[in-house]
Scaffold this motif. Sequence first.
Motif, PDB file in Angstrom:
ATOM      1  N   GLN A   1     -10.658 -10.865  -4.498  1.00 56.91           N
ATOM      2  CA  GLN A   1      -9.872 -11.792  -5.311  1.00 56.91           C
ATOM      3  C   GLN A   1     -10.359 -11.842  -6.757  1.00 56.91           C
ATOM      4  O   GLN A   1      -9.583 -12.144  -7.668  1.00 56.91           O
ATOM      5  CB  GLN A   1      -9.918 -13.193  -4.708  1.00 56.91           C
ATOM      6  CG  GLN A   1      -9.126 -13.360  -3.437  1.00 56.91           C
ATOM      7  CD  GLN A   1      -7.645 -13.066  -3.644  1.00 56.91           C
ATOM      8  OE1 GLN A   1      -6.989 -13.699  -4.469  1.00 56.91           O
ATOM      9  NE2 GLN A   1      -7.131 -12.114  -2.881  1.00 56.91           N
ATOM     10  N   MET A   2     -11.615 -11.547  -6.978  1.00 56.27           N
ATOM     11  CA  MET A   2     -12.201 -11.607  -8.323  1.00 56.27           C
ATOM     12  C   MET A   2     -12.042 -10.299  -9.088  1.00 56.27           C
ATOM     13  O   MET A   2     -12.497 -10.193 -10.240  1.00 56.27           O
ATOM     14  CB  MET A   2     -13.688 -11.962  -8.226  1.00 56.27           C
ATOM     15  CG  MET A   2     -13.958 -13.318  -7.599  1.00 56.27           C
ATOM     16  SD  MET A   2     -15.717 -13.630  -7.273  1.00 56.27           S
ATOM     17  CE  MET A   2     -16.374 -13.738  -8.935  1.00 56.27           C
ATOM     18  N   THR A   3     -11.375  -9.328  -8.503  1.00 57.05           N
ATOM     19  CA  THR A   3     -11.301  -7.976  -9.045  1.00 57.05           C
ATOM     20  C   THR A   3      -9.893  -7.667  -9.545  1.00 57.05           C
ATOM     21  O   THR A   3      -8.919  -7.851  -8.817  1.00 57.05           O
ATOM     22  CB  THR A   3     -11.713  -6.955  -7.969  1.00 57.05           C
ATOM     23  OG1 THR A   3     -13.013  -7.309  -7.473  1.00 57.05           O
ATOM     24  CG2 THR A   3     -11.733  -5.551  -8.532  1.00 57.05           C
ATOM     25  N   GLN A   4      -9.802  -7.165 -10.787  1.00 55.96           N
ATOM     26  CA  GLN A   4      -8.493  -6.851 -11.383  1.00 55.96           C
ATOM     27  C   GLN A   4      -8.473  -5.408 -11.898  1.00 55.96           C
ATOM     28  O   GLN A   4      -8.927  -5.116 -13.000  1.00 55.96           O
ATOM     29  CB  GLN A   4      -8.170  -7.813 -12.521  1.00 55.96           C
ATOM     30  CG  GLN A   4      -6.745  -7.655 -13.051  1.00 55.96           C
ATOM     31  CD  GLN A   4      -6.414  -8.666 -14.117  1.00 55.96           C
ATOM     32  OE1 GLN A   4      -6.881  -8.565 -15.241  1.00 55.96           O
ATOM     33  NE2 GLN A   4      -5.611  -9.668 -13.764  1.00 55.96           N
ATOM     34  N   PRO A   5      -7.934  -4.478 -11.108  1.00 60.16           N
ATOM     35  CA  PRO A   5      -7.777  -3.100 -11.560  1.00 60.16           C
ATOM     36  C   PRO A   5      -6.510  -2.942 -12.419  1.00 60.16           C
ATOM     37  O   PRO A   5      -5.625  -3.798 -12.428  1.00 60.16           O
ATOM     38  CB  PRO A   5      -7.631  -2.304 -10.263  1.00 60.16           C
ATOM     39  CG  PRO A   5      -7.745  -3.291  -9.136  1.00 60.16           C
ATOM     40  CD  PRO A   5      -7.529  -4.643  -9.703  1.00 60.16           C
ATOM     41  N   GLU A   6      -6.433  -1.805 -13.099  1.00 59.21           N
ATOM     42  CA  GLU A   6      -5.220  -1.419 -13.824  1.00 59.21           C
ATOM     43  C   GLU A   6      -4.303  -0.684 -12.854  1.00 59.21           C
ATOM     44  O   GLU A   6      -4.783   0.037 -11.979  1.00 59.21           O
ATOM     45  CB  GLU A   6      -5.601  -0.520 -15.011  1.00 59.21           C
ATOM     46  CG  GLU A   6      -4.717  -0.671 -16.231  1.00 59.21           C
ATOM     47  CD  GLU A   6      -3.414   0.111 -16.170  1.00 59.21           C
ATOM     48  OE1 GLU A   6      -2.501  -0.190 -16.947  1.00 59.21           O
ATOM     49  OE2 GLU A   6      -3.322   1.040 -15.341  1.00 59.21           O
ATOM     50  N   ARG A   7      -3.018  -0.867 -13.023  1.00 58.75           N
ATOM     51  CA  ARG A   7      -2.034  -0.349 -12.063  1.00 58.75           C
ATOM     52  C   ARG A   7      -2.160   1.148 -11.805  1.00 58.75           C
ATOM     53  O   ARG A   7      -1.868   1.627 -10.694  1.00 58.75           O
ATOM     54  CB  ARG A   7      -0.605  -0.644 -12.543  1.00 58.75           C
ATOM     55  CG  ARG A   7      -0.289  -0.085 -13.936  1.00 58.75           C
ATOM     56  CD  ARG A   7       1.193  -0.212 -14.297  1.00 58.75           C
ATOM     57  NE  ARG A   7       1.994   0.729 -13.566  1.00 58.75           N
ATOM     58  CZ  ARG A   7       2.209   1.989 -13.966  1.00 58.75           C
ATOM     59  NH1 ARG A   7       1.640   2.459 -15.066  1.00 58.75           N
ATOM     60  NH2 ARG A   7       2.962   2.786 -13.251  1.00 58.75           N
ATOM     61  N   ARG A   8      -2.592   1.911 -12.811  1.00 59.38           N
ATOM     62  CA  ARG A   8      -2.667   3.369 -12.656  1.00 59.38           C
ATOM     63  C   ARG A   8      -3.850   3.810 -11.816  1.00 59.38           C
ATOM     64  O   ARG A   8      -3.928   4.979 -11.415  1.00 59.38           O
ATOM     65  CB  ARG A   8      -2.744   4.036 -14.032  1.00 59.38           C
ATOM     66  CG  ARG A   8      -1.496   3.872 -14.881  1.00 59.38           C
ATOM     67  CD  ARG A   8      -1.759   4.292 -16.321  1.00 59.38           C
ATOM     68  NE  ARG A   8      -2.741   3.416 -16.960  1.00 59.38           N
ATOM     69  CZ  ARG A   8      -3.228   3.624 -18.184  1.00 59.38           C
ATOM     70  NH1 ARG A   8      -2.851   4.695 -18.864  1.00 59.38           N
ATOM     71  NH2 ARG A   8      -4.109   2.790 -18.703  1.00 59.38           N
ATOM     72  N   PHE A   9      -4.796   2.887 -11.559  1.00 59.22           N
ATOM     73  CA  PHE A   9      -6.054   3.278 -10.909  1.00 59.22           C
ATOM     74  C   PHE A   9      -6.272   2.583  -9.574  1.00 59.22           C
ATOM     75  O   PHE A   9      -7.392   2.528  -9.079  1.00 59.22           O
ATOM     76  CB  PHE A   9      -7.221   2.992 -11.859  1.00 59.22           C
ATOM     77  CG  PHE A   9      -7.092   3.674 -13.185  1.00 59.22           C
ATOM     78  CD1 PHE A   9      -7.314   5.038 -13.297  1.00 59.22           C
ATOM     79  CD2 PHE A   9      -6.702   2.970 -14.313  1.00 59.22           C
ATOM     80  CE1 PHE A   9      -7.175   5.681 -14.523  1.00 59.22           C
ATOM     81  CE2 PHE A   9      -6.565   3.598 -15.540  1.00 59.22           C
ATOM     82  CZ  PHE A   9      -6.797   4.960 -15.649  1.00 59.22           C
ATOM     83  N   VAL A  10      -5.190   2.057  -8.987  1.00 55.55           N
ATOM     84  CA  VAL A  10      -5.287   1.446  -7.665  1.00 55.55           C
ATOM     85  C   VAL A  10      -4.010   1.763  -6.905  1.00 55.55           C
ATOM     86  O   VAL A  10      -2.920   1.805  -7.486  1.00 55.55           O
ATOM     87  CB  VAL A  10      -5.507  -0.087  -7.775  1.00 55.55           C
ATOM     88  CG1 VAL A  10      -4.310  -0.784  -8.388  1.00 55.55           C
ATOM     89  CG2 VAL A  10      -5.867  -0.696  -6.428  1.00 55.55           C
ATOM     90  N   THR A  11      -4.148   2.027  -5.618  1.00 61.20           N
ATOM     91  CA  THR A  11      -2.986   2.338  -4.788  1.00 61.20           C
ATOM     92  C   THR A  11      -2.610   1.120  -3.949  1.00 61.20           C
ATOM     93  O   THR A  11      -3.441   0.220  -3.732  1.00 61.20           O
ATOM     94  CB  THR A  11      -3.295   3.506  -3.841  1.00 61.20           C
ATOM     95  OG1 THR A  11      -4.303   3.091  -2.900  1.00 61.20           O
ATOM     96  CG2 THR A  11      -3.780   4.725  -4.614  1.00 61.20           C
ATOM     97  N   PRO A  12      -1.375   1.077  -3.458  1.00 58.51           N
ATOM     98  CA  PRO A  12      -1.009  -0.020  -2.552  1.00 58.51           C
ATOM     99  C   PRO A  12      -1.940  -0.116  -1.353  1.00 58.51           C
ATOM    100  O   PRO A  12      -2.327  -1.219  -0.936  1.00 58.51           O
ATOM    101  CB  PRO A  12       0.416   0.338  -2.139  1.00 58.51           C
ATOM    102  CG  PRO A  12       0.958   1.117  -3.290  1.00 58.51           C
ATOM    103  CD  PRO A  12      -0.199   1.919  -3.800  1.00 58.51           C
ATOM    104  N   GLU A  13      -2.335   1.033  -0.807  1.00 56.62           N
ATOM    105  CA  GLU A  13      -3.229   1.018   0.355  1.00 56.62           C
ATOM    106  C   GLU A  13      -4.565   0.368   0.000  1.00 56.62           C
ATOM    107  O   GLU A  13      -5.148  -0.374   0.794  1.00 56.62           O
ATOM    108  CB  GLU A  13      -3.435   2.454   0.851  1.00 56.62           C
ATOM    109  CG  GLU A  13      -4.219   2.567   2.150  1.00 56.62           C
ATOM    110  CD  GLU A  13      -5.729   2.585   1.928  1.00 56.62           C
ATOM    111  OE1 GLU A  13      -6.471   2.148   2.833  1.00 56.62           O
ATOM    112  OE2 GLU A  13      -6.161   3.022   0.831  1.00 56.62           O
ATOM    113  N   GLU A  14      -5.067   0.626  -1.207  1.00 59.64           N
ATOM    114  CA  GLU A  14      -6.330   0.030  -1.633  1.00 59.64           C
ATOM    115  C   GLU A  14      -6.197  -1.469  -1.879  1.00 59.64           C
ATOM    116  O   GLU A  14      -7.140  -2.227  -1.625  1.00 59.64           O
ATOM    117  CB  GLU A  14      -6.835   0.736  -2.891  1.00 59.64           C
ATOM    118  CG  GLU A  14      -7.350   2.148  -2.613  1.00 59.64           C
ATOM    119  CD  GLU A  14      -7.633   2.913  -3.889  1.00 59.64           C
ATOM    120  OE1 GLU A  14      -8.542   3.767  -3.873  1.00 59.64           O
ATOM    121  OE2 GLU A  14      -6.933   2.684  -4.909  1.00 59.64           O
TER     122      GLU A  14
END
Length: 608
Positions: free
Chosen positions: A58-71
């Motif tokens: 919950q405390m983690t915010q990736p950028e859309r290009r570097f995270v997949t739906p599965e992750e």
Amino acid sequence: MFSSSVKARLLASGVLVLAALGGPAWAEPAPYLDPRPSVEDRVDDLLGRMSLDDKLGQMTQPERRFVTPEEITRYGIGSVLSSGGSAPSPNRAEKWADMYDGLQRAALAGPLRVPIMYGVDAVHGHNTVVGATIFPHNIGLGASRDADLVREIGAATAEEMAATGVDWDFAPCVCVVRNDRWGRTYESFGEVPALAARMTTAIEGLQGEELGGAASVLATAKHFVGDGGTEGGRDRGDAQISEKELRAVHLPPFRAAVARGVGSVMISYSSWNGQKMHRHRYLINDVLKGELGFTGIVVSDYKGIDRIDGRPGFTRDEVASAINAGIDVAMVPTEWRRFIRYLRDEVVGGRVPMSRIDDANRRILTKKFELGLFERPFADRAYLKTVGGAEHRELARRAVAESQVLLKNDADVLPLDDEDKIFVAGRSADDIGMQSGGWTITWQGEPGPITPGTTILDGVRKAADPSATVAYSRDGKGVDESYDAAIAVVGEKPYAEYHGDRTGGLGLDAEDLKTIDRLRGAGVPVIVVLVSGRPMDIAAQLPRWDALVAAWLPGTEGAGVADVLYGDADPTGRLPVTWMRDAGQQPINQGDGKKPLFPFGFGLTYDD
């Protein structure tokens, strides 16, 4: 119908599900999934069901290009962002909604069904989306002095965001600019704290009367604190000022933002007397959360934790110091897995207390419940018609007109008569990208027809009588004495943040000066419309101009500039910053004893 392991998972999460085959399968709903209990009770219930890994996600915010739906599902990611210019393809509102809904489904597929939030820098409209309404940048809105207008713009932006599902706006910037060399000058409402504090009505527009309305997004006051007061106006620099000055000049807009119920606060890249804000426990924990009573989410800036020690990447010590200082959500666009690993190690090792992790999660989950994301997690496509719609564009046009500051008007050359023969020139006259500035479709912005809108030239042509001549040449060639007046639309190329820092001169470039000289050579009155994110060094040229209008960065609705030039709207704007006599006066601010070209608050009217 379900295996024993699946049944156990469903019962543990308390989720009511519909089986893919064979009809409904029932489990007793968990209290946090029931909208009837209080938000506090729902948060308590959910927190009691979360593992350490759930909380770190919950405390983690990736950028859309570097995270997949599965992750997103596997790591329980709490929020995702689009950095400047990061957009789905094609870049259209409907595609944004599809992207958001897909990522949200991934979040809801997790055992606890905790929805994500999605953040963007919608700093002058939903400005990363092609076709959205682009409003004037903050410096122009500061010139308007119209807090109600700013509230309306916030509400319009929220509607266009709701259409795409995006529910977290990294705006408004409530910084107080003290040196116009700063590349973020246009992100500020002005140089005095009272003006920036007054314009925090943007928060009320974005969030609505309370979070959770039909078009309600989480607002962010940024950048905490003192980023407008750095030495030399250097972005991400050091504010070498006393605590008394920090509190008197830079803290009041944040106090006002907290009073208006702002949902989040973003920490500045900058330092205060050598200490990075991203690890400043006294300012974040003691002042913001303690003294000001802020109960929302504190979010880092983009890779902000990486920059604490001045070296690329982040260390375990940087992670621990940032979280212990009071940061709740870490914007870690690419190395988010490493952030989770490091933070877990620091918690297990006792260097970050579990109470700090629980406090961060309580803040995050509270806002998610208040936004209604557990009940309405998907994009509200009913608002798609508002994206770049006529009502919002008319609001933007009015905002543009209110932001114009008339600085010179010799012989009452303005307003123009709609039957006048007019010559228009300048590289910003017929260019949506130039008049919109940075943070428009892409991070830095760029010249050209980057999104639909009305250029200043378009606006002039529409304001003129159909029988009147309005000629145009970018470089001013072709003008002659037969014209009643010439308009030069000149200024700055688009930029954002540190790319826009100007440590040298602040004058117009050679192309702009040459264009103006060509117009002057024709012997007709010359009106200069300055499209810029800050005051420019123009004192030496000003005596040779008949009129000067500060148009700032008006956005997509250039007709608002023409409304003032032709007198369909009166020039009511007032300078939100002191206008230097020369670049060597920087920094120059109200009350510092320096003699400016134009003082803070200056602005002519046609009555004058």
